[in-house]
Design a protein around this motif. Structure first.
Motif, PDB file in Angstrom:
ATOM      1  N   PRO A   1      -9.274  -2.530   7.046  1.00 46.77           N
ATOM      2  CA  PRO A   1      -7.854  -2.743   6.744  1.00 46.77           C
ATOM      3  C   PRO A   1      -7.563  -4.146   6.209  1.00 46.77           C
ATOM      4  O   PRO A   1      -6.610  -4.333   5.462  1.00 46.77           O
ATOM      5  N   GLU A   2      -8.402  -5.122   6.563  1.00 41.69           N
ATOM      6  CA  GLU A   2      -8.165  -6.502   6.121  1.00 41.69           C
ATOM      7  C   GLU A   2      -8.212  -6.618   4.604  1.00 41.69           C
ATOM      8  O   GLU A   2      -7.562  -7.472   4.026  1.00 41.69           O
TER       9      GLU A   2
ATOM     10  N   ASN B   1       5.204   3.196   5.576  1.00 42.46           N
ATOM     11  CA  ASN B   1       3.862   3.365   6.114  1.00 42.46           C
ATOM     12  C   ASN B   1       3.212   1.987   6.212  1.00 42.46           C
ATOM     13  O   ASN B   1       3.044   1.294   5.213  1.00 42.46           O
ATOM     14  N   SER B   2       2.862   1.594   7.440  1.00 43.51           N
ATOM     15  CA  SER B   2       2.391   0.215   7.619  1.00 43.51           C
ATOM     16  C   SER B   2       1.064  -0.020   6.892  1.00 43.51           C
ATOM     17  O   SER B   2       0.815  -1.123   6.414  1.00 43.51           O
ATOM     18  N   TYR B   3       0.223   0.994   6.787  1.00 47.83           N
ATOM     19  CA  TYR B   3      -1.041   0.825   6.051  1.00 47.83           C
ATOM     20  C   TYR B   3      -0.769   0.455   4.598  1.00 47.83           C
ATOM     21  O   TYR B   3      -1.371  -0.444   4.037  1.00 47.83           O
TER      22      TYR B   3
ATOM     23  N   ILE C   1       2.079  -0.778   3.311  1.00 48.19           N
ATOM     24  CA  ILE C   1       2.770  -2.069   3.211  1.00 48.19           C
ATOM     25  C   ILE C   1       1.759  -3.211   3.353  1.00 48.19           C
ATOM     26  O   ILE C   1       1.773  -4.175   2.587  1.00 48.19           O
ATOM     27  N   ASP C   2       0.844  -3.086   4.340  1.00 44.38           N
ATOM     28  CA  ASP C   2      -0.183  -4.115   4.515  1.00 44.38           C
ATOM     29  C   ASP C   2      -1.035  -4.253   3.255  1.00 44.38           C
ATOM     30  O   ASP C   2      -1.379  -5.357   2.836  1.00 44.38           O
ATOM     31  N   SER C   3      -1.390  -3.105   2.667  1.00 48.42           N
ATOM     32  CA  SER C   3      -2.248  -3.148   1.480  1.00 48.42           C
ATOM     33  C   SER C   3      -1.502  -3.784   0.303  1.00 48.42           C
ATOM     34  O   SER C   3      -2.083  -4.549  -0.464  1.00 48.42           O
ATOM     35  N   ALA C   4      -0.193  -3.516   0.211  1.00 50.33           N
ATOM     36  CA  ALA C   4       0.594  -4.113  -0.873  1.00 50.33           C
ATOM     37  C   ALA C   4       0.689  -5.624  -0.671  1.00 50.33           C
ATOM     38  O   ALA C   4       0.602  -6.402  -1.624  1.00 50.33           O
ATOM     39  N   TRP C   5       0.830  -6.037   0.587  1.00 50.14           N
ATOM     40  CA  TRP C   5       0.883  -7.460   0.916  1.00 50.14           C
ATOM     41  C   TRP C   5      -0.443  -8.122   0.528  1.00 50.14           C
ATOM     42  O   TRP C   5      -0.466  -9.206  -0.041  1.00 50.14           O
TER      43      TRP C   5
ATOM     44  N   LYS D   1     -14.077   7.231   4.731  1.00 52.99           N
ATOM     45  CA  LYS D   1     -15.296   7.260   5.546  1.00 52.99           C
ATOM     46  C   LYS D   1     -15.008   6.689   6.927  1.00 52.99           C
ATOM     47  O   LYS D   1     -15.432   7.209   7.925  1.00 52.99           O
ATOM     48  N   SER D   2     -14.269   5.578   6.976  1.00 49.33           N
ATOM     49  CA  SER D   2     -14.024   4.950   8.268  1.00 49.33           C
ATOM     50  C   SER D   2     -12.888   5.671   8.985  1.00 49.33           C
ATOM     51  O   SER D   2     -12.044   6.310   8.372  1.00 49.33           O
ATOM     52  N   SER D   3     -12.878   5.535  10.304  1.00 50.68           N
ATOM     53  CA  SER D   3     -11.962   6.339  11.103  1.00 50.68           C
ATOM     54  C   SER D   3     -10.524   5.828  11.044  1.00 50.68           C
ATOM     55  O   SER D   3      -9.594   6.586  11.281  1.00 50.68           O
ATOM     56  N   VAL D   4     -10.356   4.541  10.709  1.00 49.87           N
ATOM     57  CA  VAL D   4      -9.024   3.951  10.782  1.00 49.87           C
ATOM     58  C   VAL D   4      -8.005   4.761   9.987  1.00 49.87           C
ATOM     59  O   VAL D   4      -6.884   4.997  10.437  1.00 49.87           O
ATOM     60  N   TYR D   5      -8.417   5.193   8.802  1.00 51.64           N
ATOM     61  CA  TYR D   5      -7.447   5.798   7.904  1.00 51.64           C
ATOM     62  C   TYR D   5      -7.412   7.322   7.971  1.00 51.64           C
ATOM     63  O   TYR D   5      -6.665   7.945   7.251  1.00 51.64           O
ATOM     64  N   GLN D   6      -8.240   7.911   8.832  1.00 51.64           N
ATOM     65  CA  GLN D   6      -8.382   9.351   8.730  1.00 51.64           C
ATOM     66  C   GLN D   6      -7.116  10.130   9.056  1.00 51.64           C
ATOM     67  O   GLN D   6      -6.811  11.104   8.389  1.00 51.64           O
ATOM     68  N   GLU D   7      -6.368   9.660  10.060  1.00 56.81           N
ATOM     69  CA  GLU D   7      -5.197  10.436  10.468  1.00 56.81           C
ATOM     70  C   GLU D   7      -4.173  10.534   9.342  1.00 56.81           C
ATOM     71  O   GLU D   7      -3.455  11.514   9.246  1.00 56.81           O
ATOM     72  N   SER D   8      -4.133   9.542   8.480  1.00 57.57           N
ATOM     73  CA  SER D   8      -3.083   9.561   7.467  1.00 57.57           C
ATOM     74  C   SER D   8      -3.592  10.076   6.124  1.00 57.57           C
ATOM     75  O   SER D   8      -2.911   9.974   5.131  1.00 57.57           O
ATOM     76  N   ALA D   9      -4.816  10.626   6.113  1.00 56.51           N
ATOM     77  CA  ALA D   9      -5.410  10.965   4.825  1.00 56.51           C
ATOM     78  C   ALA D   9      -4.844  12.250   4.236  1.00 56.51           C
ATOM     79  O   ALA D   9      -4.100  12.983   4.882  1.00 56.51           O
ATOM     80  N   PHE D  10      -5.214  12.497   3.001  1.00 61.57           N
ATOM     81  CA  PHE D  10      -4.966  13.750   2.311  1.00 61.57           C
ATOM     82  C   PHE D  10      -3.533  14.156   2.070  1.00 61.57           C
ATOM     83  O   PHE D  10      -2.958  14.996   2.748  1.00 61.57           O
ATOM     84  N   ASN D  11      -2.913  13.504   1.122  1.00 61.32           N
ATOM     85  CA  ASN D  11      -1.793  14.124   0.452  1.00 61.32           C
ATOM     86  C   ASN D  11      -1.928  13.632  -0.987  1.00 61.32           C
ATOM     87  O   ASN D  11      -1.682  12.475  -1.278  1.00 61.32           O
ATOM     88  N   VAL D  12      -2.373  14.545  -1.846  1.00 54.78           N
ATOM     89  CA  VAL D  12      -2.667  14.150  -3.222  1.00 54.78           C
ATOM     90  C   VAL D  12      -1.413  13.621  -3.911  1.00 54.78           C
ATOM     91  O   VAL D  12      -1.464  12.677  -4.693  1.00 54.78           O
ATOM     92  N   GLY D  13      -0.263  14.219  -3.551  1.00 59.61           N
ATOM     93  CA  GLY D  13       0.999  13.762  -4.128  1.00 59.61           C
ATOM     94  C   GLY D  13       1.252  12.301  -3.795  1.00 59.61           C
ATOM     95  O   GLY D  13       1.653  11.507  -4.653  1.00 59.61           O
ATOM     96  N   ALA D  14       1.001  11.934  -2.509  1.00 55.57           N
ATOM     97  CA  ALA D  14       1.207  10.533  -2.103  1.00 55.57           C
ATOM     98  C   ALA D  14       0.265   9.621  -2.869  1.00 55.57           C
ATOM     99  O   ALA D  14       0.641   8.511  -3.243  1.00 55.57           O
ATOM    100  N   GLY D  15      -0.967  10.089  -3.118  1.00 57.18           N
ATOM    101  CA  GLY D  15      -1.904   9.293  -3.910  1.00 57.18           C
ATOM    102  C   GLY D  15      -1.355   9.022  -5.296  1.00 57.18           C
ATOM    103  O   GLY D  15      -1.369   7.887  -5.767  1.00 57.18           O
TER     104      GLY D  15
END
Lengths: 303, 271
Positions: A242-243, A62-64, A66-70, A259-273
């Protein structure tokens, strides 16, 4: 005085029960959750569906994430260098016999007592503001128009700006730890060195640094824990952009929504959290173990 | 020469700190127009920035919430942690190492990892949505560190004290409450200061557990007020709101900074 076993139990019980409920049980449960797909935070265990290592596999692709880990790696490395250099500088100055030591020490520690929400506000809206801000004014005054025109809070520079502000708020704590370590080194060592004709730099590199190795190791481990758990500033300074996203905040979004739209499509999987939480914990343990290994010592120096 | 150079970084830090917070305080009494034209007090002092916060933004309520959370959690932590720390610091018994390691291990568990299961637990126990939720969370999450720090204080109290209490006919509970607690008071105060700052400034747990607006903390309210004011361009209001959160802790810090600094030193040397 004899203290019976029942008294011991009575005194210890509340704290131990609390530990089991609040730390042990949730840790085990979070580990378990990372292997399930869970639609909702309030879902009962019967609604979980077992998916093995799927959460882990998906996160690593998931690029989001990976970017956050970077981002968090850059915070750990670059921020770590900035914080350690300044913490060392101030700790060394404070243990060199300056006047008004306790005042200066409290002053350097002051930003650590201020909530990140307030620190973010004053940095975002004063230091980094592009029309009346501190940096613009100073650089304009110095005639450095190129730097004065820099948009510190634009997407390109937001991460760097956040890192600077964050370091300002973190130096004090690590300065205190290093300073405490330096002050435990007996004065005789320095006096002996002085008799041998050693200058201040020689004393610092030949006596202070080697004897500080254990404290420095502990300081690095604490920095690792702090940096990898990076969370609050992504919300208060980065405003979910995202920055400035980090795994910690990404986990929050996965579980509680964005809250912001960027992340909404990938939201909500408590297990992934929960999986992100496990990855954060494991990374902390692994990096701490590496630091402890690198700074291991064959013979302990006693002083 | 080299002697003077040492003071340069210190004075730079001092100046920067004064400029940073000084500007914020001045700007909080100005207007957005004044801030942008670099003439902060061209139209005089504006206390209205603060009045708006307390009248329209309910800041008083959030302030009160934060006081309630912080004070009751600080007391709660002591009630749970002090007896355990007393036993760990003074009594040798089988399993002591295990209990000690347990509390230490809690210090390295990231708060983020446990929040998800904790939230589920609180939902299932119907403990969410009230002031009590966060009080419980703050007590629980601050107990391990407090036990760790306090046991150091208890172990440094001379043994004779308990013995004379026992001779006077005090049982263990009575001697703990009447003799040990008063003697350990400096430790209790130091730990409470740490907890106070951690809880007052907390953002993570408030964000997750205070999901009912009535239970918001000051820091949480500040964040949403700042977001609102940023959108409406009320910069003076942003600074005023920040100062409502900053000034109380700053004033407290001036009085207690010595204790914080020595407390961290104790923790560092032990750890």
């Amino acid at each position: 005085m004899r203290i019976t076993r029942s008294t011991i139990a009575l005194f210890l019980l509340p704290a131990v029960v609390l530990y089991l409920c609040i730390f042990l049980y949730p840790t085990v449960r979070a580990l378990l959750m990372s292997f399930f797909e869970i639609p909702n935070i309030a879902s009962r265990m019967s609604d979980w569906s077992f998916i093995g290592f799927d959460n882990y596999w998906q996160l690593l692709h998931n690029s989001y994430f990976i970017d956050s880990a970077w981002n968090v790696f850059k915070i750990w490395l670059i921020g770590g260098i900035i914080v350690m250099v300044f913490a060392f500088l101030f700790a060394a100055i404070l243990s060199s016999g300056v006047k008004g030591k306790s005042f200066w020490r409290s002053l350097v520690y002051l930003p650590n007592t201020v909530t990140p929400v307030v620190l973010s506000v004053v940095w975002l809206h004063y230091i980094f503001n592009s029309s009346y801000g501190f940096l613009t004014t100073v650089f304009r005054f110095l005639g450095l128009d190129g730097l004065a025109d820099l948009q510190w809070t634009s997407d390109d520079h937001l991460f760097m700006s956040m890192l600077i502000a964050y370091c300002f708020g973190s130096i004090g704590y690590f300065m205190l730890l290093l300073n405490a370590g330096m002050e435990r080194i007996p004065h005789d060592f320095y006096e002996a060195a002085l008799l041998e004709g050693a200058g201040p730099l020689t004393k610092f590199f030949r006596i202070t640094l080697p004897l500080l190795q254990d404290v420095f190791r502990m300081t690095l481990v604490l920095w690792t824990i702090t940096a990898i758990n990076f969370f609050v500033w992504s919300a208060t300074f980065g405003q979910e952009s995202p920055e400035t996203m980090t795994p910690g905040y990404y986990m929050y979004i996965k579980v509680f929504g964005a809250k912001s739209s960027v992340y909404q499509e990938s939201a909500f999987n408590v297990g992934a959290g929960a999986t992100v939480g496990v990855i954060i914990t494991v990374s902390i343990l692994v990096i701490s173990a590496i630091i402890n290994f690198l700074f291991r010592r064959q013979e302990r120096l006693e002083y | 020469m080299a002697n003077k150079i040492r003071y340069v970084p210190l004075y730079l830090w001092l100046m920067f700190t004064i400029v940073l917070f000084g500007f914020a305080i001045l700007a909080s009494f100005s207007t957005t127009r004044g801030i942008f034209t670099n003439e902060l007090f061209e139209s005089g002092l504006h206390v209205s920035n603060y009045l708006v916060l307390f009248k329209d933004m309910n800041m008083g309520r959030y302030f009160l919430n934060s006081v309630i959370y912080t004070v009751s959690a600080c007391v709660g932590v002591l009630v749970v942690a002090a007896p355990a720390a007393y036993i760990l610091g003074r009594v040798r018994f089988r399993g002591r190492r295990l209990v000690e390691t347990m509390f230490l291990s809690a210090l390295s568990i990231p708060a983020l990892l446990i929040t998800i299961p904790l939230f589920t637990m609180f939902v299932q126990l119907k403990l969410t949505g009230s002031l009590l939720t966060l009080v419980l969370i703050y007590i629980c999450t601050n107990v391990p560190f407090s036990v760790f720090l306090l046991s150091g204080f208890f172990s440094s109290i001379p043994k004779e004290l308990e013995e004379s209490a026992a001779i006077d006919g005090c049982g263990p509970v009575k001697s703990f409450v009447k003799v040990m607690l008063p003697v350990a008071q400096p430790g209790l105060i130091t730990v409470s200061i740490f907890n106070f700052i951690a809880i007052w400034n907390d953002y993570i747990f408030a964000l997750i557990f205070a999901n009912n607006p009535k239970t918001h903390t000051l820091a949480l309210a500040l964040q949403s007020i700042v977001q609102g004011f940023t959108n409406s361009g009320n910069y003076a209001g942003i600074f005023a709101a920040s100062m409502v959160v900053f000034v109380p802790t700053f004033v407290l810090y001036i009085f207690i900074s010595g204790k914080i600094v020595s407390g961290i030193t104790v923790g560092a040397v032990k750890g």
